[in-house]
Design a protein around this motif. Structure first.
Motif, PDB file in Angstrom:
ATOM      1  N   SER A  20      -3.180  15.423  -7.550  1.00 53.83           N
ATOM      2  CA  SER A  20      -1.809  14.975  -7.340  1.00 53.83           C
ATOM      3  C   SER A  20      -1.786  13.468  -7.134  1.00 53.83           C
ATOM      4  CB  SER A  20      -1.201  15.687  -6.138  1.00 53.83           C
ATOM      5  OG  SER A  20      -1.872  15.317  -4.958  1.00 53.83           O
ATOM      6  N   PRO A  21      -0.694  12.801  -7.524  1.00 49.58           N
ATOM      7  CA  PRO A  21      -0.611  11.354  -7.374  1.00 49.58           C
ATOM      8  C   PRO A  21      -0.645  10.936  -5.912  1.00 49.58           C
ATOM      9  CG  PRO A  21       1.242  12.223  -8.657  1.00 49.58           C
ATOM     10  CD  PRO A  21       0.485  13.381  -8.122  1.00 49.58           C
ATOM     11  N   GLN A  22      -1.250   9.791  -5.651  1.00 49.31           N
ATOM     12  CA  GLN A  22      -1.322   9.247  -4.297  1.00 49.31           C
ATOM     13  C   GLN A  22      -0.352   8.079  -4.167  1.00 49.31           C
ATOM     14  OE1 GLN A  22      -3.142  10.593  -1.852  1.00 49.31           O
ATOM     15  NE2 GLN A  22      -3.983  12.117  -3.235  1.00 49.31           N
ATOM     16  N   CYS A  23       0.250   7.947  -2.979  1.00 53.01           N
ATOM     17  CA  CYS A  23       1.140   6.808  -2.719  1.00 53.01           C
ATOM     18  C   CYS A  23       0.331   5.519  -2.633  1.00 53.01           C
ATOM     19  CB  CYS A  23       1.876   6.993  -1.393  1.00 53.01           C
ATOM     20  SG  CYS A  23       3.218   8.180  -1.438  1.00 53.01           S
ATOM     21  N   ASP A  24       0.871   4.454  -3.184  1.00 51.40           N
ATOM     22  CA  ASP A  24       0.332   3.119  -2.986  1.00 51.40           C
ATOM     23  C   ASP A  24       1.122   2.535  -1.821  1.00 51.40           C
ATOM     24  OD1 ASP A  24      -0.540   0.506  -2.992  1.00 51.40           O
ATOM     25  OD2 ASP A  24       0.184   0.066  -5.016  1.00 51.40           O
ATOM     26  N   LEU A  25       0.509   2.443  -0.654  1.00 54.86           N
ATOM     27  CA  LEU A  25       1.221   2.037   0.560  1.00 54.86           C
ATOM     28  C   LEU A  25       1.529   0.543   0.621  1.00 54.86           C
ATOM     29  CD1 LEU A  25      -0.645   4.165   3.246  1.00 54.86           C
ATOM     30  CD2 LEU A  25       1.504   4.669   2.079  1.00 54.86           C
ATOM     31  N   GLN A  26       0.835  -0.274  -0.145  1.00 54.30           N
ATOM     32  CA  GLN A  26       1.004  -1.721  -0.064  1.00 54.30           C
ATOM     33  C   GLN A  26       2.424  -2.127  -0.432  1.00 54.30           C
ATOM     34  OE1 GLN A  26      -1.787  -3.943  -2.410  1.00 54.30           O
ATOM     35  NE2 GLN A  26      -0.969  -5.914  -1.789  1.00 54.30           N
ATOM     36  N   GLY A  27       3.003  -3.017   0.389  1.00 52.40           N
ATOM     37  CA  GLY A  27       4.318  -3.536   0.065  1.00 52.40           C
ATOM     38  C   GLY A  27       5.244  -3.571   1.269  1.00 52.40           C
ATOM     39  N   LEU A  28       6.503  -3.849   0.996  1.00 52.58           N
ATOM     40  CA  LEU A  28       7.539  -3.936   2.015  1.00 52.58           C
ATOM     41  C   LEU A  28       8.368  -2.662   1.964  1.00 52.58           C
ATOM     42  CD1 LEU A  28       9.116  -5.627   4.130  1.00 52.58           C
ATOM     43  CD2 LEU A  28      10.462  -6.544   2.232  1.00 52.58           C
ATOM     44  N   TRP A  29       8.563  -2.033   3.133  1.00 54.59           N
ATOM     45  CA  TRP A  29       9.295  -0.775   3.244  1.00 54.59           C
ATOM     46  C   TRP A  29      10.434  -0.967   4.241  1.00 54.59           C
ATOM     47  CZ3 TRP A  29       7.178   3.846   0.961  1.00 54.59           C
ATOM     48  CH2 TRP A  29       5.919   3.669   0.359  1.00 54.59           C
ATOM     49  N   ARG A  30      11.540  -0.248   4.040  1.00 51.79           N
ATOM     50  CA  ARG A  30      12.675  -0.302   4.961  1.00 51.79           C
ATOM     51  C   ARG A  30      13.126   1.119   5.266  1.00 51.79           C
ATOM     52  NH1 ARG A  30      18.124  -2.801   2.936  1.00 51.79           N
ATOM     53  NH2 ARG A  30      18.261  -0.709   2.080  1.00 51.79           N
ATOM     54  N   ASN A  31      13.488   1.374   6.542  1.00 54.38           N
ATOM     55  CA  ASN A  31      13.983   2.709   6.876  1.00 54.38           C
ATOM     56  C   ASN A  31      15.505   2.727   6.939  1.00 54.38           C
ATOM     57  OD1 ASN A  31      14.797   1.769   9.409  1.00 54.38           O
ATOM     58  ND2 ASN A  31      13.247   2.899  10.542  1.00 54.38           N
ATOM     59  N   GLU A  32      16.065   3.887   7.273  1.00 52.95           N
ATOM     60  CA  GLU A  32      17.516   4.078   7.275  1.00 52.95           C
ATOM     61  C   GLU A  32      18.225   3.275   8.355  1.00 52.95           C
ATOM     62  OE1 GLU A  32      15.741   6.997  10.100  1.00 52.95           O
ATOM     63  OE2 GLU A  32      15.222   6.267   8.108  1.00 52.95           O
ATOM     64  N   LEU A  33      17.503   2.755   9.354  1.00 51.17           N
ATOM     65  CA  LEU A  33      18.106   1.957  10.425  1.00 51.17           C
ATOM     66  C   LEU A  33      17.992   0.458  10.176  1.00 51.17           C
ATOM     67  CD1 LEU A  33      16.846   4.036  13.471  1.00 51.17           C
ATOM     68  CD2 LEU A  33      19.105   4.106  12.384  1.00 51.17           C
ATOM     69  N   GLY A  34      17.323   0.084   9.092  1.00 50.53           N
ATOM     70  CA  GLY A  34      17.160  -1.329   8.766  1.00 50.53           C
ATOM     71  C   GLY A  34      15.900  -1.960   9.326  1.00 50.53           C
ATOM     72  N   SER A  35      14.975  -1.140   9.829  1.00 48.25           N
ATOM     73  CA  SER A  35      13.687  -1.653  10.304  1.00 48.25           C
ATOM     74  C   SER A  35      12.748  -1.814   9.112  1.00 48.25           C
ATOM     75  CB  SER A  35      13.069  -0.689  11.317  1.00 48.25           C
ATOM     76  OG  SER A  35      13.899  -0.528  12.437  1.00 48.25           O
ATOM     77  N   TYR A  36      11.813  -2.760   9.224  1.00 44.76           N
ATOM     78  CA  TYR A  36      10.912  -3.068   8.118  1.00 44.76           C
ATOM     79  C   TYR A  36       9.455  -2.857   8.505  1.00 44.76           C
ATOM     80  CZ  TYR A  36      14.781  -5.260   5.686  1.00 44.76           C
ATOM     81  OH  TYR A  36      15.967  -5.479   5.044  1.00 44.76           O
ATOM     82  N   VAL A  37       8.673  -2.378   7.530  1.00 43.90           N
ATOM     83  CA  VAL A  37       7.226  -2.279   7.641  1.00 43.90           C
ATOM     84  C   VAL A  37       6.649  -3.016   6.441  1.00 43.90           C
ATOM     85  CG1 VAL A  37       5.250  -0.717   7.497  1.00 43.90           C
ATOM     86  CG2 VAL A  37       7.218  -0.085   8.873  1.00 43.90           C
ATOM     87  N   THR A  38       5.697  -3.896   6.699  1.00 46.77           N
ATOM     88  CA  THR A  38       4.953  -4.569   5.642  1.00 46.77           C
ATOM     89  C   THR A  38       3.519  -4.068   5.710  1.00 46.77           C
ATOM     90  OG1 THR A  38       6.325  -6.542   5.843  1.00 46.77           O
ATOM     91  CG2 THR A  38       4.212  -6.795   4.710  1.00 46.77           C
ATOM     92  N   LEU A  39       3.022  -3.511   4.617  1.00 50.77           N
ATOM     93  CA  LEU A  39       1.666  -2.972   4.566  1.00 50.77           C
ATOM     94  C   LEU A  39       0.839  -3.754   3.572  1.00 50.77           C
ATOM     95  CD1 LEU A  39       2.492   0.852   4.577  1.00 50.77           C
ATOM     96  CD2 LEU A  39       1.944  -0.633   6.513  1.00 50.77           C
ATOM     97  N   LEU A  40      -0.340  -4.161   4.021  1.00 50.06           N
ATOM     98  CA  LEU A  40      -1.274  -4.879   3.167  1.00 50.06           C
ATOM     99  C   LEU A  40      -2.160  -3.877   2.438  1.00 50.06           C
ATOM    100  CD1 LEU A  40      -2.171  -7.724   5.681  1.00 50.06           C
ATOM    101  CD2 LEU A  40      -0.373  -7.683   3.927  1.00 50.06           C
ATOM    102  N   ALA A  41      -2.938  -4.348   1.499  1.00 53.23           N
ATOM    103  CA  ALA A  41      -3.762  -3.474   0.657  1.00 53.23           C
ATOM    104  C   ALA A  41      -4.802  -2.716   1.470  1.00 53.23           C
ATOM    105  CB  ALA A  41      -4.456  -4.308  -0.417  1.00 53.23           C
ATOM    106  N   LEU A  42      -5.099  -1.500   1.022  1.00 53.61           N
ATOM    107  CA  LEU A  42      -6.175  -0.707   1.605  1.00 53.61           C
ATOM    108  C   LEU A  42      -7.505  -1.369   1.312  1.00 53.61           C
ATOM    109  CD1 LEU A  42      -4.136   1.678   1.931  1.00 53.61           C
ATOM    110  CD2 LEU A  42      -5.914   3.134   1.000  1.00 53.61           C
ATOM    111  N   ASN A  43      -8.419  -1.300   2.284  1.00 54.28           N
ATOM    112  CA  ASN A  43      -9.776  -1.747   1.986  1.00 54.28           C
ATOM    113  C   ASN A  43     -10.588  -0.545   1.507  1.00 54.28           C
ATOM    114  OD1 ASN A  43     -10.660  -0.313   4.246  1.00 54.28           O
ATOM    115  ND2 ASN A  43     -10.710  -2.116   5.561  1.00 54.28           N
TER     116      ASN A  43
END
Length: 119
Positions: A1-24
């Motif tokens: 099954s396909p795996q998520c690429d977590l790297q990038g900028l994410w936003r939730n329904e309340l307007g909070s942000y998560v920035t994830l750097l590349a997996l090592n």
């Protein structure tokens, strides 16, 4: 099954942000979290975060990865009483692997644990 690429900028329904750097190569990553909601009048600061992405089908995963189907995160506070005894009061969130998106309702458990130093 396909795996998520977590790297990038994410936003939730309340307007909070998560920035994830590349997996090592060990499957760990870092990033930051900036909440849009808080019960304070103080300035809201960006919080660092760290995580692990496990791929159970990945043969390079550590041996314990194939033995478990869940991940647990702990947050807590340490208290020291008058004689110097330390107690760590924690709340934990356990996320268990489910087979499909429709089963996510049963994938999460929340609890608390009290730890005391033994050494």
């Amino acid at each position: 099954s396909p795996q998520c690429d977590l790297q990038g900028l994410w936003r939730n329904e309340l307007g909070s942000y998560v920035t994830l750097l590349a997996l090592n190569t060990a499957g760990t990553f870092s990033g930051s979290y900036h909440t849009a909601v808080a019960a304070t009048n103080e300035q809201i600061l960006v919080s660092p975060l760290q995580g692990v992405q496990q791929h159970h089908s990945d043969k390079s995963s550590p041996p314990w990865a194939s033995l478990c189907n869940s991940s647990t995160a702990f947050v807590g506070q340490c208290f020291v009483d008058h004689p110097g005894k330390e107690t760590l009061e924690t709340t934990w969130l356990l996320q268990e692997e489910v087979l499909s998106h429709k089963d996510t309702w049963k994938a999460t458990r929340v609890g608390s644990s009290t730890f005391t130093r033994i050494e």
